[in-house]
Design an enzyme around this catalytic site. Structure first.
Site, PDB file in Angstrom:
ATOM      1  N   GLY A 122      33.534  27.082  38.186  1.00  0.00           N
ATOM      2  CA  GLY A 122      34.799  27.723  38.530  1.00  0.00           C
ATOM      3  C   GLY A 122      34.588  29.218  38.710  1.00  0.00           C
ATOM      4  O   GLY A 122      33.474  29.683  38.994  1.00  0.00           O
ATOM      5  N   SER A 123      35.655  29.972  38.502  1.00  0.00           N
ATOM      6  CA  SER A 123      35.606  31.412  38.760  1.00  0.00           C
ATOM      7  C   SER A 123      34.796  32.140  37.681  1.00  0.00           C
ATOM      8  O   SER A 123      34.628  31.647  36.562  1.00  0.00           O
ATOM      9  CB  SER A 123      37.029  31.958  38.776  1.00  0.00           C
ATOM     10  OG  SER A 123      37.646  31.650  37.534  1.00  0.00           O
ATOM     11  N   ARG A 177      35.885  34.642  36.182  1.00  0.00           N
ATOM     12  CA  ARG A 177      36.848  34.885  35.090  1.00  0.00           C
ATOM     13  C   ARG A 177      36.777  33.764  34.068  1.00  0.00           C
ATOM     14  O   ARG A 177      36.699  33.996  32.863  1.00  0.00           O
ATOM     15  CB  ARG A 177      38.276  34.983  35.657  1.00  0.00           C
ATOM     16  CG  ARG A 177      39.350  35.099  34.573  1.00  0.00           C
ATOM     17  CD  ARG A 177      40.715  34.557  34.976  1.00  0.00           C
ATOM     18  NE  ARG A 177      40.764  33.171  35.376  1.00  0.00           N
ATOM     19  CZ  ARG A 177      40.724  32.119  34.566  1.00  0.00           C
ATOM     20  NH1 ARG A 177      40.613  32.282  33.262  1.00  0.00           N
ATOM     21  NH2 ARG A 177      40.778  30.885  35.044  1.00  0.00           N
ATOM     22  N   GLY A 184      34.272  31.669  33.514  1.00  0.00           N
ATOM     23  CA  GLY A 184      32.968  31.676  32.841  1.00  0.00           C
ATOM     24  C   GLY A 184      32.873  32.759  31.784  1.00  0.00           C
ATOM     25  O   GLY A 184      32.245  32.584  30.740  1.00  0.00           O
ATOM     26  N   GLU A 194      28.417  27.632  36.510  1.00  0.00           N
ATOM     27  CA  GLU A 194      28.313  27.674  37.984  1.00  0.00           C
ATOM     28  C   GLU A 194      29.554  28.403  38.467  1.00  0.00           C
ATOM     29  O   GLU A 194      30.605  27.793  38.637  1.00  0.00           O
ATOM     30  CB  GLU A 194      28.271  26.249  38.549  1.00  0.00           C
ATOM     31  CG  GLU A 194      27.076  25.431  38.106  1.00  0.00           C
ATOM     32  CD  GLU A 194      25.788  25.764  38.865  1.00  0.00           C
ATOM     33  OE1 GLU A 194      25.838  26.577  39.801  1.00  0.00           O
ATOM     34  OE2 GLU A 194      24.749  25.208  38.500  1.00  0.00           O
TER      35      GLU A 194
HETATM   36  P1  NAD Z   1      39.080  28.257  38.159  1.00  0.00           P
HETATM   37  O1  NAD Z   1      38.165  29.146  37.402  1.00  0.00           O
HETATM   38  O2  NAD Z   1      40.485  28.664  38.323  1.00  0.00           O
HETATM   39  O3  NAD Z   1      39.102  26.801  37.467  1.00  0.00           O
HETATM   40  C1  NAD Z   1      37.927  26.047  37.311  1.00  0.00           C
HETATM   41  C2  NAD Z   1      38.100  25.075  36.167  1.00  0.00           C
HETATM   42  O4  NAD Z   1      38.076  25.796  34.922  1.00  0.00           O
HETATM   43  C3  NAD Z   1      39.423  24.305  36.185  1.00  0.00           C
HETATM   44  O5  NAD Z   1      39.178  22.990  35.768  1.00  0.00           O
HETATM   45  C4  NAD Z   1      40.259  25.079  35.165  1.00  0.00           C
HETATM   46  O6  NAD Z   1      41.291  24.315  34.577  1.00  0.00           O
HETATM   47  C5  NAD Z   1      39.223  25.451  34.135  1.00  0.00           C
HETATM   48  N1  NAD Z   1      39.519  26.617  33.293  1.00  0.00           N
HETATM   49  C6  NAD Z   1      40.101  27.780  33.678  1.00  0.00           C
HETATM   50  N2  NAD Z   1      40.134  28.636  32.639  1.00  0.00           N
HETATM   51  C7  NAD Z   1      39.559  28.005  31.586  1.00  0.00           C
HETATM   52  C8  NAD Z   1      39.296  28.381  30.230  1.00  0.00           C
HETATM   53  N3  NAD Z   1      39.636  29.568  29.763  1.00  0.00           N
HETATM   54  N4  NAD Z   1      38.680  27.483  29.438  1.00  0.00           N
HETATM   55  C9  NAD Z   1      38.309  26.276  29.909  1.00  0.00           C
HETATM   56  N5  NAD Z   1      38.550  25.855  31.172  1.00  0.00           N
HETATM   57  C10 NAD Z   1      39.163  26.728  32.005  1.00  0.00           C
HETATM   58  O7  NAD Z   1      38.385  28.014  39.600  1.00  0.00           O
HETATM   59  P2  NAD Z   1      38.973  27.281  40.888  1.00  0.00           P
HETATM   60  O8  NAD Z   1      40.009  28.134  41.522  1.00  0.00           O
HETATM   61  O9  NAD Z   1      39.288  25.856  40.591  1.00  0.00           O
HETATM   62  O10 NAD Z   1      37.668  27.246  41.825  1.00  0.00           O
HETATM   63  C11 NAD Z   1      37.248  28.316  42.626  1.00  0.00           C
HETATM   64  C12 NAD Z   1      36.161  29.114  41.942  1.00  0.00           C
HETATM   65  O11 NAD Z   1      35.091  28.246  41.546  1.00  0.00           O
HETATM   66  C13 NAD Z   1      35.516  30.124  42.875  1.00  0.00           C
HETATM   67  O12 NAD Z   1      35.286  31.310  42.164  1.00  0.00           O
HETATM   68  C14 NAD Z   1      34.205  29.460  43.276  1.00  0.00           C
HETATM   69  O13 NAD Z   1      33.194  30.353  43.687  1.00  0.00           O
HETATM   70  C15 NAD Z   1      33.849  28.754  42.010  1.00  0.00           C
HETATM   71  N6  NAD Z   1      32.929  27.643  42.252  1.00  0.00           N
HETATM   72  C16 NAD Z   1      31.627  27.796  41.872  1.00  0.00           C
HETATM   73  C17 NAD Z   1      30.716  26.792  42.134  1.00  0.00           C
HETATM   74  C18 NAD Z   1      29.265  26.948  41.780  1.00  0.00           C
HETATM   75  O14 NAD Z   1      28.566  25.944  41.776  1.00  0.00           O
HETATM   76  N7  NAD Z   1      28.781  28.153  41.505  1.00  0.00           N
HETATM   77  C19 NAD Z   1      31.145  25.594  42.736  1.00  0.00           C
HETATM   78  C20 NAD Z   1      32.490  25.465  43.078  1.00  0.00           C
HETATM   79  C21 NAD Z   1      33.386  26.503  42.826  1.00  0.00           C
END
Ligand code: NAD
Length: 504
Positions: free
Chosen positions: A236-237, A239, A241, A258
Site C-alpha cells: 500500500g502507500s 503512509r 508502511g 511493498e
Molecule cells: P493504502 O495504503 O490506502 O491501503 C493499503 C492497505 O493498507 C489497505 O488494505 C488498507 O486498509 C490498509 N491500511 C491502511 N492503513 C493501515 C494501518 N495503519 N494499519 C494496517 N493496515 C492499514 O493504499 P491503496 O490506496 O489501497 O493503494 C495504493 C498505494 O499502494 C500506492 O501508494 C501504491 O504505490 C501502493 N502499492 C504498492 C505496491 C508495491 O508492490 N510496492 C503494489 C500495489 C500498490
C-alpha cells in the site's frame, strides 16, 4: 449497463467461484469505479474477529508445517488450475471493482496462475546450504522451516495478484495466511478465498489454513499487533508502511513492505523513439496511472525532448478513455473522487512550480456514469524536480525533465524518496551498463528498453528507500516466509569447541 446489471454480473461471477449468497450482506458497501454506483455489500470484521481468525490459522499452521513441501505444492498446483478455470469471472470482478480494462484484468489473473506454477516448482527447491566445519568429524548445514501465520494486507490496485504472490509462496513454505484485502476490493477477495477453500477441502488440508478478514484499518491493525503473526506482508502507500513497519518491529515481528513508487525512465539520444513512445504510454497512462510501478517521471536528453514529446502528446490525444467494458478502451476510471482530487491538486502544484501541462489533465464525461472519475492522462513539462515531482500521486500524471549528461540524469533519477522501478531507453551499451551499475539507478527494479511497469513473476519484486525494501514473488523471495536454522552436527565422538576454546 445499468447498476442492476453490474450487480448481477458481480453476483454471477461470485457465485461461479463458489461464494455463497449469504456472504453478500453486511455493513461494508462496495462501489464500482466504472460508474460510482453501489455494487454490493459485505460483512466487515472487527478486531476481535480478526484475532479469532489468527488463532484458528495458527492452529492450522501447526498441522500444515509437518506436511512435506512437495505435498503442499500439490495443493497450490490445484489452486492454479482452479484459478485458470475461473479466469473470466475473476477478471470480471477485477474490472468491476478496480476498474481495470479487460486485457489488464485478465493479465492480473494470469499472474496468479504464473505464481502458482512458480510456487509448485519451488516446493521441491526450498534449498538450504551445507558449509565446511572447522572441526574434524563435524558438519554445518542450514534448514529452512515454516514460519507461522503470514498476515497479508493488500492494496486496491492489484486486488488479486498481490494476494497470490504472498499466498502461493507462503503455502508451499508451510505457513498459514490471514488476508486483509483493501476495503475497496473485497469481492475479488471473497472469490479467491472461495476457490482456495475448495482446494483446501479437496486436499484434506486444515480448513483454517487461509482466512479472509474484510475490513479497514482496525482489521489491519489487529494483524499488525498480533504476536501470532510472525510476518506481516503489507502492500500500500508509504503512509501505511510508516505506521505498520515500526509497530511490527516493536514486537520483533518481521514486515515485508511493498509501498509507493515514483518511477522514472531516462531517454538518451540513441533511444529508439518509436519503441520508447509505446513503452512510455503503457507505463504512464496504462491502468489510469494506478500501478505502484506507473511511470511518473521522464528524464529526457534535451536533444531528443521535442521530438519525443511530439510523439507522446500525439499518442496521448488518441488514447481511448472510457468504460473498461467497451472493447478498445485503454484508460479506465480512477478508483474514486479522492484520487481525482489528488490528481487535480498535483497539477495545480506543478503549474505553480512553473510546469506546463502539454496534454490531458481534464475530467472526461462518460455517459451513464456521472459519479465516476474518468480523466485524461496528463504530461507536464517541468523546469526542475520540485517537491510535487518527488511525491507519488496515484493518478496518470507524467512529469518531464530535461538533462545534458548521463550523470545528471542519474542524479535526478535517484533524487526522490522512493526506489521501486526504473528504466533507460538507449541503444548505447555503455549507457545501459552505467545505468545498471552500483552507482546507477538505485531502485529494486532497473530495466533497459522496457517501461517501469508490467513485471514478470520470476524475478523478485520490490523496491528500496520509502518503497519499503521488501521483495515478493520470484527469485529467492520465499526466504522471507521461512525461518532459517543453522545446524552443527558432531559425529566425531569428541567434544571439540570452536575457535580452539578449552573448557573442562
Ligand atoms: P493504502 O495504503 O490506502 O491501503 C493499503 C492497505 O493498507 C489497505 O488494505 C488498507 O486498509 C490498509 N491500511 C491502511 N492503513 C493501515 C494501518 N495503519 N494499519 C494496517 N493496515 C492499514 O493504499 P491503496 O490506496 O489501497 O493503494 C495504493 C498505494 O499502494 C500506492 O501508494 C501504491 O504505490 C501502493 N502499492 C504498492 C505496491 C508495491 O508492490 N510496492 C503494489 C500495489 C500498490
Amino acid at each position: 449497463m445499468t447498476p442492476e446489471e453490474f450487480r448481477e454480473s458481480a453476483r454471477s461471477a461470485l457465485k461461479s467461484c463458489g461464494v455463497a449468497d449469504s456472504a453478500l450482506a453486511g455493513a461494508l458497501t462496495v462501489r464500482t469505479p466504472l460508474t460510482g454506483d453501489e455494487l454490493l455489500s459485505v460483512h466487515e470484521a472487527d478486531g476481535p474477529e480478526t484475532d479469532a481468525a489468527v488463532r484458528a490459522a495458527h492452529a492450522a499452521y501447526q498441522q500444515w508445517q509437518t506436511v512435506p513441501a512437495p505435498v503442499r505444492g500439490a495443493l497450490v498446483k490445484r489452486l492454479g488450475q482452479l484459478i485458470g478455470e475461473h479466469k473470466d469471472e475473476l477478471a470480471t470482478l477485477v474490472t468491476l471493482e478496480a476498474g481495470k480494462i479487460r486485457s489488464e484484468a485478465l493479465g492480473e489473473v494470469q499472474e496468479m496462475i504464473d505464481v502458482c506454477d512458480f510456487a509448485v516448482g519451488l516446493s521441491r527447491q526450498l534449498y538450504g546450504r551445507t558449509m565446511p566445519s572447522e572441526r574434524p568429524g563435524h558438519r554445518l548445514m542450514e534448514t529452512w522451516h515454516p514460519l507461522g501465520v503470514v498476515g497479508v494486507i493488500s492494496a486496491f490496485n492489484f486486488p488479486v495478484a498481490v494476494w497470490s504472490w504472498n499466498t502461493a509462496i507462503a503455502l508451499v513454505c508451510g505457513d498459514a495466511v490471514v488476508w486483509k484485502p483493501s476495503e475497496k476490493t473485497p469481492l475479488t477477495a471473497l472469490a479467491c478465498t472461495a476457490l482456495l477453500d475448495r482446494v483446501i477441502a479437496e486436499h484434506g488440508a486444515p480448513a483454517d489454513l487461509h482466512r479472509l478478514v474484510v475490513g479497514g484499518r482496525a482489521v489491519g491493525e489487529a494483524l499488525v499487533d498480533s504476536a501470532l503473526v510472525p510476518l506481516v506482508s503489507a502492500t500500500g502507500s508509504t503512509r501505511m508502511g510508516r505506521e505498520v513497519g515500526p509497530r511490527v518491529a516493536a514486537r520483533f515481528g518481521r514486515s515485508l513492505l511493498e509501498l509507493g513508487g515514483n518511477n522514472a525512465a531516462v531517454v538518451t539520444p540513441s533511444a529508439d523513439l518509436d519503441l520508447t513512445t509505446r513503452a512510455v504510454v503503457f507505463a504512464a497512462a496504462g491502468t489510469a496511472g494506478q500501478r505502484c510501478t506507473t511511470l511518473r517521471r521522464l528524464i529526457v536528453h534535451r536533444s531528443v525532448a521535442d521530438e519525443l514529446l511530439e510523439k507522446l502528446t500525439t499518442a496521448y490525444r488518441k488514447l481511448p478513455i472510457g468504460s473498461p467494458l467497451e472493447s478498445g478502451t485503454l484508460v479506465g476510471p480512477l478508483i474514486d473522487e479522492n484520487s481525482y482530487r489528488a490528481m487535480n491538486s498535483a497539477l495545480d502544484a506543478a503549474r505553480a512550480d512553473g510546469g506546463e501541462v502539454l496534454v490531458g489533465g481534464g475530467r472526461r464525461d462518460v455517459p451513464g456514469a456521472p459519479d465516476a472519475y474518468y480523466v485524461e492522462p496528463a504530461i507536464v513539462r517541468m523546469p526542475s524536480q520540485t517537491e510535487i515531482v518527488r511525491t507519488e500521486t496515484f493518478a496518470p500524471v507524467l512529469y518531464v525533465l530535461g538533462y545534458e549528461t548521463l550523470d545528471e540524469a542519474i542524479a535526478l533519477h535517484n533524487d526522490v524518496p522512493q526506489g521501486l522501478s526504473s528504466g533507460i531507453f538507449t541503444r548505447d551499451q555503455q549507457e545501459a551498463e552505467r545505468f545498471l551499475a552500483a552507482d546507477g539507478a538505485d531502485c529494486g527494479i532497473v530495466n533497459v528498453n522496457i517501461g517501469t511497469s508490467g513485471a514478470e513473476i520470476g524475478g523478485a519484486f520490490g523496491g528500496e528507500k520509502e518503497t519499503g525494501g521488501g521483495r515478493e514473488s520470484g527469485s529467492d523471495a520465499w526466504r522471507a516466509y521461512m525461518r532459517r536454522a543453522t545446524n552443527t552436527i558432531n559425529a566425531s565422538g569428541q567434544l571439540l569447541l570452536a575457535q580452539d576454546v578449552s573448557f573442562l
